[in-house]
Design an enzyme around this catalytic site. Structure first.
Site, PDB file in Angstrom:
ATOM      1  N   LYS A 124      -1.559   1.046   3.253  1.00 39.28           N
ATOM      2  CA  LYS A 124      -1.146   0.488   2.224  1.00 39.28           C
ATOM      3  C   LYS A 124      -1.297  -0.442   2.247  1.00 39.28           C
ATOM      4  O   LYS A 124      -1.181  -1.979   1.677  1.00 39.28           O
ATOM      5  CB  LYS A 124      -0.838   1.512   1.011  1.00 39.28           C
ATOM      6  CG  LYS A 124      -2.200   2.436   0.594  1.00 39.28           C
ATOM      7  CD  LYS A 124      -2.388   3.107  -0.815  1.00 39.28           C
ATOM      8  CE  LYS A 124      -3.225   4.294  -0.824  1.00 39.28           C
ATOM      9  NZ  LYS A 124      -3.202   5.330   0.440  1.00 39.28           N
TER      10      LYS A 124
HETATM   11  C1  LIG Z   1      -4.364   6.402   0.549  1.00 38.70           C
HETATM   12  C2  LIG Z   1      -4.409   6.799   1.517  1.00 38.70           C
HETATM   13  C3  LIG Z   1      -6.145   7.357   2.546  1.00 38.70           C
HETATM   14  C4  LIG Z   1      -7.280   7.556   1.284  1.00 38.70           C
HETATM   15  O1  LIG Z   1      -6.761   5.329   1.169  1.00 38.70           O
HETATM   16  P1  LIG Z   1      -8.605   5.771  -0.227  1.00 38.70           P
HETATM   17  O2  LIG Z   1      -8.712   4.200   0.964  1.00 38.70           O
HETATM   18  O3  LIG Z   1      -8.069   5.912  -0.841  1.00 38.70           O
HETATM   19  O4  LIG Z   1      -9.963   5.977   0.506  1.00 38.70           O
HETATM   20  C5  LIG Z   1      -5.624   7.612   3.538  1.00 38.70           C
HETATM   21  N1  LIG Z   1      -4.340   8.237   4.185  1.00 38.70           N
HETATM   22  C6  LIG Z   1      -3.623   7.509   4.002  1.00 38.70           C
HETATM   23  C7  LIG Z   1      -2.212   7.571   4.763  1.00 38.70           C
HETATM   24  C8  LIG Z   1      -3.058   7.025   2.609  1.00 38.70           C
HETATM   25  O5  LIG Z   1      -2.122   6.240   2.180  1.00 38.70           O
END
Ligand SMILES: *Cc1c(COP(=O)(O)O)cnc(C)c1O
Length: 484
Positions: A124
């Site tokens: 993120k």
């Molecule tokens: C948010 C997140 C995901 C999922 O990503 P999306 O964009 O919501 O599909 C997968 N792995 C981790 C570690 C995350 O923080």
């Protein structure tokens, strides 16, 4: 570039107009009015760019209301190697998203694209860091301020705080359920001492925190007066930021642009893999986009059956890959809009059905029949034991410790290996964030990057407040008066 809503609203808005907002006024999600196509020549010229240069050249196609001479420094400051320094010591590379080839399986290579080298050790950061730079730029330009209000049980909130810390014109008010996060996650957030970051611990669980955020956001007068905003996963700039690493991963996994690559994406809200879909629509030679879910398999069910069925809170599992624990996939409407031939009326009707009945069913339609051949989508899901098994196998065969979310990806990727087509699994977090699950799988603690060694003993800055909407409103009011 103009932006339109998946439900038809077309107010001729540009990038900066939609940057700070959430949903379009008609309840839809924003998308560019078309996807810019990358020619063969241009793709060839991109192959040797640095991450920041590549990001600039891609963003330039979507952002026509920030001058290139202003956008370029903003992007290079965001994607500087010193911001993404948390690659595991054994593979320290001066690259924002290093590709690690695990090995050869079924006459093809299996690799991990490391997206978790930013300050909070999760992918993120890739998008949130850009949001921090863009928010500061646009707020300054417009003489505005923004108070970001959110609730978090971990990943998103801390990525937002690290992206916004010290940024002019922005405060972050992040509600957390008191005592409910892991000591590591708690320390990661609460150890921030920046004056514009307010960690608020409330008595209660995550849903209580979430309810307070909703109540404050629904008080439109308060919201307007206090410049309240959010940074949730439907933000277009977050999706756009994520398009870049599909290009970077493609170049790293191939020698020539005549080759194809498949990506497996650990998925929850469909933001990450939506960016992969956009990269593919722009002309990047992607063979398959493999959507990997955990036990919360809303998306796997859709790609296998054509039925999109959201879950109730009671039906949402708490799993060992918690950042993928979703009841509905908030970015999914963007893909459905494209799948429906960008027919906003059809899209609106489908999501109205979801609101009314909790689901829609497009099995047997010509659109659903095209999903694999035309859009490259396939899917799979994994259980707790399969995830642990994947962690063990990757450790045994390749001496790498992967986190539980990446493990969901690896488990599903094995089912879609194809001779001659490199498979790249997106590594979405570092194992260090999920010590308990790694210990369960391997019997050892994962190593931590230097930046997070001993963070549990740093001084913490947190405001304890009651589980009350009024208390939160008063707190934000008092803090923003002081700073005005
Ligand atoms: C948010 C997140 C995901 C999922 O990503 P999306 O964009 O919501 O599909 C997968 N792995 C981790 C570690 C995350 O923080």
């Amino acid at each position: 570039m103009k932006y339109i809503s998946t439900r038809g609203h077309a107010a001729n808005e540009q990038f900066c107009d939609i940057l700070l907002g959430g949903l379009a006024p008609d309840g839809g999600l924003y998308l560019p009015e078309h996807y810019p196509k990358i020619s063969k020549e241009e793709l060839a010229s991109m192959r040797h760019l640095s991450y920041a240069e590549l990001a600039f050249s891609i963003f330039s196609k979507f952002v026509s209301d920030i001058a290139p001479e202003e956008l370029a420094p903003l992007v290079s400051k965001t994607y500087a190697p010193q911001v993404f320094i948390n690659a595991r010591p054994s593979q320290w590379i001066e690259d924002i998203t290093p590709l690690t080839v695990l090995g050869q399986e079924k006459n093809t290579s299996l690799s991990l694209l490391g997206l978790s080298n930013g300050p909070t050790l999760a992918f993120k950061d890739m998008a949130m860091q850009l949001l921090g730079s863009l928010f500061e730029y646009v707020l300054h330009k417009r003489g505005q301020t923004l108070n970001i209000l959110g609730a978090t049980s971990g990943d998103t909130g801390s990525a937002a705080e690290y992206a916004m810390r010290g940024k002019q014109g922005v405060n972050v008010f992040m509600l957390t359920p008191k005592g409910k996060m892991s000591p590591f996650q708690t320390a990661q957030m609460y150890s921030l001492q920046d004056e514009n970051i307010f960690n608020i611990a409330i008595e209660g669980v995550f849903d209580d925190a979430q309810d307070i955020v909703k109540a404050v956001s629904n008080d439109h007068a308060y919201k307007a007066e206090h410049h309240i905003g959010t940074v949730n996963s439907i933000n277009w700039a977050r999706v756009m930021a994520q398009v870049v690493y599909y290009f970077k991963g493609y170049f790293a996994a191939t020698k020539s642009n005549d080759e194809k690559v498949s990506f497996t994406v650990p998925s929850g809200n469909f933001g990450n893999v939506c960016a992969g879909h956009i990269a593919r629509q722009m002309g990047l030679p992607i063979e398959k986009l493999v959507v990997a879910t955990n036990e919360n398999n809303v998306l796997d069910e859709f790609f296998k059956t054509g039925v999109y069925r959201v879950r109730s809170a009671n039906d949402t599992h708490h799993t060992s890959s918690p950042s993928m624990d979703i009841s509905k996939a908030s970015n999914f409407e963007r893909f459905m809009f494209d799948l429906m031939g960008r027919d906003a009326e059809k899209t609106r009707q489908l999501f109205k059905q979801v609101e009314q009945t909790g689901q829609f069913d497009i099995s047997g339609t010509p659109e659903f029949a095209k999903i694999r051949a035309r859009y490259g989508f396939v899917s799979g899901s994994s259980t707790h034991n399969q995830r642990l098994q994947a962690i063990r196998e990757v450790y045994k065969d390749y001496k790498q410790i992967i986190d539980p979310h990446t493990a969901d990806g690896v488990f599903v990727a094995y089912q879609y290996l194809e001779a001659g087509i490199p498979m790249v699994v997106l590594e979405t977090a570092q194992a260090a964030k999920f010590e308990a699950t790694i210990e369960e799988a391997l019997g050892i603690k994962p190593p931590r990057p230097d930046s997070s060694k001993g963070i549990e003993s740093l001084p913490q800055r947190v405001f304890d407040l009651p589980n009350s909407v009024d208390a939160i409103k008063q707190f934000i009011h008092a803090q923003t008066q002081n700073h005005a």
